[in-house]
Enzyme design. Structure first.
Site: not given
Length: 337
Positions: A209, A252
């Site tokens: 991430d 993301e």
């Protein structure tokens, strides 16, 4: 459609001259000229309305009417009936299976009834030069149209195969990053987990991430944020192995499925990726980005959910430990505060 019209125009033009100069059938030459003009009018109509279905039905109608008149005028002369073999071929090609069968059935039934009624009154005809022309050209016309039909069918199948391939790719691909999407990653992970269980192979899952990505979006806007994700995808692609499966897990987050990779190999791969991202300068070479990574190696008790859950636990631990680091996931879930 235009190719069929062109083929028919060529044949009507040939027979117009043959009926005048060789066969001495002026009435047939007039019928040929009328058919030629009718097809020319259809070409103009198609260019004007761009309605292929309308043009196809009109063309079949004109051909049926012309051949009926031709048969009455020829009275079986020179094996003129052989041209009727074109009607089913053109009807199926231009009108489709059901309407083509309907038109062909009506036409051929009417033709048989007409022959039974009038044929006994016609004189007998031997094979002569006009008969040879009729038989040869009719067969060649059928072969030409059949070849065009087969070519069109091949092109249609090729187009459909290409479109299906494109749709299959779209179904597997994330539109922004062009990586595998989550749905496809689920399928791949299920296959790899099954393979690891069956053959007792190693398998690792990595979830990474981006750190503080919301701040980047707020500061530079979502367009820049999207560009960063695209560049990040390229960085990741350049550092995973060809056997690995990389995809966008959501937002993301990215997921890497690494076959034949144990716990140590997973950490090594994660660190290589983490360092590469940290050293990369995004967009205008001013933006700095780091990633946190969670890893999990396959164990015999793992399921599709549990191995991803452990990798996610590792990701949470990496975030908890200050970000920009790699952590192995534990079995017990760490509650997020």
């Amino acid at each position: 459609m235009q190719n069929i019209q062109l083929i028919l125009q060529i044949y009507t033009g040939i027979f117009f001259f043959l009926n005048i100069f060789l066969f001495d059938y002026p009435l047939m030459a007039v019928a040929d000229a009328v058919l030629f003009g009718g097809i020319l009018a259809l070409q103009l109509d198609l260019r004007k309305h761009l309605n292929i279905e309308r043009s196809a039905r009109l063309l079949i109608g004109i051909i049926v009417i012309f051949l009926s008149i031709y048969f009455v005028l020829a009275q079986g002369r020179n094996y003129s009936f052989i041209w009727f073999s074109m009607v089913p071929l053109l009807a199926f090609f231009l009108l489709g299976l059901h309407l083509g069968l309907y038109v062909s059935g009506i036409f051929l039934t009417a033709l048989v009834a007409f022959v039974i009624w009038f044929a006994p009154q016609w004189p007998s005809y031997a094979i002569n030069i006009p008969a040879v022309f009729n038989i040869s050209l009719a067969l060649f016309a059928v072969l030409t149209i059949s070849r065009h039909y087969e070519k069109s069918r091949e092109e249609a199948f090729s187009f459909l195969a290409k479109r299906n391939s494109e749709l299959e790719i779209l179904a597997k691909t994330d539109p922004l990053t062009q990586l595998n999407n989550r749905s496809h990653l689920d399928d791949v992970l299920e296959q790899e987990l099954s393979r690891a269980q069956r053959h007792e192979h190693d398998l690792a899952v990595l979830i990474l991430d981006t750190d503080h990505f919301k701040t980047l979006n707020d500061s530079y806007g979502h367009i820049v944020g999207d560009q960063v994700l695209k560049e990040l995808s390229e960085v990741l692609l350049s550092h995973v192995r060809s056997s690995d499966n990389l995809g966008r897990w959501g937002g993301e987050e990215f997921l890497i499925i690494a076959p034949d990779t144990n716990e140590g190999g997973a950490v090594e791969l994660a660190e290589k990726i983490r360092i590469a991202v940290a050293e990369h300068r995004f967009t205008d070479e001013k933006l700095h980005l780091t990633v946190s990574i969670g890893c999990a190696a396959y164990s015999s008790e793992d399921t599709l959910v549990s191995i991803v859950q452990r990798a996610d636990n590792g990701l949470y631990q990496a975030k908890h430990d200050g970000r920009n680091c790699t952590r192995l996931g534990k079995t017990t879930r760490i509650l997020r505060k």
